[in-house]
Design a protein around this motif. Sequence first.
Motif, PDB file in Angstrom:
ATOM      1  N   ASP A  72     -47.198  41.824  16.070  1.00 29.32           N
ATOM      2  CA  ASP A  72     -48.348  42.491  15.470  1.00 29.32           C
ATOM      3  C   ASP A  72     -49.038  43.389  16.487  1.00 29.32           C
ATOM      4  O   ASP A  72     -49.023  43.134  17.691  1.00 29.32           O
ATOM      5  CB  ASP A  72     -49.348  41.452  14.948  1.00 29.32           C
ATOM      6  CG  ASP A  72     -48.703  40.493  13.961  1.00 29.32           C
ATOM      7  OD1 ASP A  72     -48.185  40.965  12.942  1.00 29.32           O
ATOM      8  OD2 ASP A  72     -48.697  39.278  14.237  1.00 29.32           O
ATOM      9  N   VAL A  73     -49.691  44.411  15.989  1.00 28.45           N
ATOM     10  CA  VAL A  73     -50.487  45.293  16.836  1.00 28.45           C
ATOM     11  C   VAL A  73     -51.844  44.663  17.101  1.00 28.45           C
ATOM     12  O   VAL A  73     -52.384  44.756  18.205  1.00 28.45           O
ATOM     13  CB  VAL A  73     -50.637  46.673  16.176  1.00 28.45           C
ATOM     14  CG1 VAL A  73     -51.618  47.541  16.948  1.00 28.45           C
ATOM     15  CG2 VAL A  73     -49.279  47.361  16.056  1.00 28.45           C
ATOM     16  N   HIS A  74     -52.392  44.004  16.098  1.00 33.10           N
ATOM     17  CA  HIS A  74     -53.714  43.402  16.203  1.00 33.10           C
ATOM     18  C   HIS A  74     -53.587  41.953  16.652  1.00 33.10           C
ATOM     19  O   HIS A  74     -52.724  41.212  16.175  1.00 33.10           O
ATOM     20  CB  HIS A  74     -54.432  43.465  14.854  1.00 33.10           C
ATOM     21  CG  HIS A  74     -54.663  44.861  14.375  1.00 33.10           C
ATOM     22  ND1 HIS A  74     -55.780  45.587  14.728  1.00 33.10           N
ATOM     23  CD2 HIS A  74     -53.913  45.674  13.588  1.00 33.10           C
ATOM     24  CE1 HIS A  74     -55.707  46.787  14.175  1.00 33.10           C
ATOM     25  NE2 HIS A  74     -54.587  46.864  13.475  1.00 33.10           N
ATOM     26  N   LEU A  75     -54.464  41.544  17.546  1.00 30.57           N
ATOM     27  CA  LEU A  75     -54.427  40.189  18.083  1.00 30.57           C
ATOM     28  C   LEU A  75     -55.306  39.249  17.251  1.00 30.57           C
ATOM     29  O   LEU A  75     -56.331  39.658  16.718  1.00 30.57           O
ATOM     30  CB  LEU A  75     -54.909  40.183  19.535  1.00 30.57           C
ATOM     31  CG  LEU A  75     -54.133  41.048  20.523  1.00 30.57           C
ATOM     32  CD1 LEU A  75     -54.695  40.874  21.931  1.00 30.57           C
ATOM     33  CD2 LEU A  75     -52.644  40.732  20.490  1.00 30.57           C
ATOM     34  N   GLY A  76     -54.891  37.985  17.193  1.00 31.36           N
ATOM     35  CA  GLY A  76     -55.739  36.962  16.586  1.00 31.36           C
ATOM     36  C   GLY A  76     -55.256  36.407  15.278  1.00 31.36           C
ATOM     37  O   GLY A  76     -55.827  35.430  14.787  1.00 31.36           O
ATOM     38  N   GLY A  77     -54.226  37.014  14.671  1.00 22.24           N
ATOM     39  CA  GLY A  77     -53.712  36.477  13.420  1.00 22.24           C
ATOM     40  C   GLY A  77     -54.769  36.403  12.344  1.00 22.24           C
ATOM     41  O   GLY A  77     -55.527  37.356  12.117  1.00 22.24           O
ATOM     42  N   LEU A  78     -54.867  35.254  11.691  1.00 17.11           N
ATOM     43  CA  LEU A  78     -55.831  35.079  10.603  1.00 17.11           C
ATOM     44  C   LEU A  78     -57.263  35.072  11.104  1.00 17.11           C
ATOM     45  O   LEU A  78     -58.185  35.454  10.369  1.00 17.11           O
ATOM     46  CB  LEU A  78     -55.541  33.773   9.851  1.00 17.11           C
ATOM     47  CG  LEU A  78     -54.825  33.912   8.503  1.00 17.11           C
ATOM     48  CD1 LEU A  78     -55.674  34.689   7.511  1.00 17.11           C
ATOM     49  CD2 LEU A  78     -53.469  34.552   8.659  1.00 17.11           C
TER      50      LEU A  78
END
Length: 693
Positions: free
Chosen positions: A57-63
């Motif tokens: 993923d590009v964005h960190l932190g998942g849900l």
Amino acid sequence: MLFAIIIAVLGAPRVPAPTVDDGQTFDVVVYGGTSAGIAAAVQADRMGKSVVVVSPDVHLGGLSSGGLGWTDSGRKDGIGGISREFYHRVWQKYQEPDAWRWQSRDDYGNKGQGTPAIDGENRTMWIFEPHIAEAVFEDLVADHDIPVVRDAWLDRNAGVEKNGNRIVRITTLDGQTFRGSMFIDATYEGDLMAAAGVSYTVGRESNAQYGETLNGVQKKRAVSHQFDFPVDPYVTPGDPSSGLLPLIHDEDPGLDGEADHRLQAYCFRMCLTDHPENRVPFAKPEGYDPNQYELLRRYLQSGFKGVFNKFDPIPNRKTDTNNHGAFSTDNIGMNYDYPEASYERRREIIAEHEQYQKGLMYFLANDPDIPDDIRSKATSYGLSRDEFTDNDHWPHQIYVREARRMVSDFVMTERHLRGIDATPDSVGMGSYNMDSHNVQRYVDENGHARNEGDIQISPGGPYQISYRALVPKEEECANLVVPVCLSSSHIAYGSIRMEPVFMILGQSAATGAVLAIDHDTSVQEIPADALRDRLLQDGQVLDLPDSTSNRPNVSFQSSELDGIVIDDEEAELVGNWGISSALRPFVDLGYRHDHHEGKGTKAATYHAALEPGSYEVRIAYAPSSNRATNVPILIHHAEGQTALTVNQRQSPAGPGPFQSLGTFRFDGESRVEVRNEGTNGHVILDAVQFLPR
């Protein structure tokens, strides 16, 4: 001021990550940029090891940064270490005046899930906006100078190189290679684990496999998020030959307690707002088909009013919108092949879920058949303009509630959560309900639509999670730790799978991996005392005085009691009864209650085949101050019927949870009925006992 607004919309500017040379060797390679992955990477760095995060993923932190801002945390005092630090850093973000752009701090209030959203005493905040969470994760990796390689997808066919039972390196689809001494699979799907040849399972085990009661197919227990009114499932109402409406299976749902391949439903946790300046109206998605929602239309026209019950408030007049009711944001039955699917097929499944959910919101806000009060309220909401700005304001992470689950030498089960079986080598705690969303929708024996699979039952208190559930069998892989797709049964995973717990387990996984390096051993053979001491040093909570493992097991086993015992599991039920094990004593694994609702609509009948003769009849219940004092009971016996009432606020005379109702003669068939008509509190159903006299 302009810069402050930009930060409020997009989060803190992303600091360029340190560069990574192709083929560089790290002490720890973390695959997955989820909350667990970031916690693991931070812990490895703090323990003095080189670490890289390889993130699909590009964005960190998942849900945690993907819309789930209404934290499913359970007991806050069971959350320690980096997980608690995350919620402290969120609290710090909201101390800045610029954080309150669309709403004042006072107007927001302090409503949270079971505890205040903002805990000033402990300087933690449990409810938050997605962009705030993402900024915290970015801060964590920047503060520790951790390299993060984004949009890097494991080559699942040929991207894991092993030497014997150890991973040597992993390769992504774009050809990047990452060597490591230890590896951590922090993905929701368990892709590295599977590609490394580690045993796993998908779907629901049978109850018999691990001696559980809540696993497998669950028709009888599926009473929540259920149809409250009869709804016809056929295209032409009353005509089975016309075919089924969309999103209803034509398959037999299976037998209660038996294993199957199915998964609890996925959804997106939408971040909505009713602030006019920040609201993006629900648009008609490409391919929109209102017939997909015909079942919901009929349900609403029957009187369902719970559409907005899980528009949970987060700061700045936004929501974390979750599934609620029989037909909602959960796309039931459309995710079965997701865990094992190719990346391309997963993208198709995700796109279908997105179209379904966008279509649902457009339907509620625009369809002329929607009741006016619901349609007008739906129209007042829209997507938050300042969230997920690079994805048309739609969450970048689908809620993968469950995918693969490792099968190791130790498997966390319902029995460990309830404290029936001991849990060795605790590395953290869980406390949330054993929670499975619905798994399938089918046609019941009355010809009505029915959901199957929803379970929401407390384990009875906080419980320990074993390090042994995070490591594979040593012969399969000696340098891999799996904090997300850990070794757990379906129903135990339903409680463990909470974002605060994933961060706890991510930190503990990294601790185990680093200790394996320091002790020159496998992750399975690290010294247990060294692991425990380091985790406690770093603020992890490994036990609580009232955890299930510390509570006396004062439940009674029906198989060990005298006479004939019929538990609530075997009773013939009318109406929706909740299930609990919060108060002891009880028979077997819990009891039922009427929620203090639907008076006169709920009943239970206990049938027992008896040899002719006299029997003392006893009824079991766990007393409490919120119970009914006038529970009506009707005993059918050889001389006719005897009606009486029981005060369930008073402790039973005993033994244990049993109260005697008297002695009666039976000619073979016996029947004891418990009703909730006219009662003045919660009505409890547990066991009925027949003792020969």
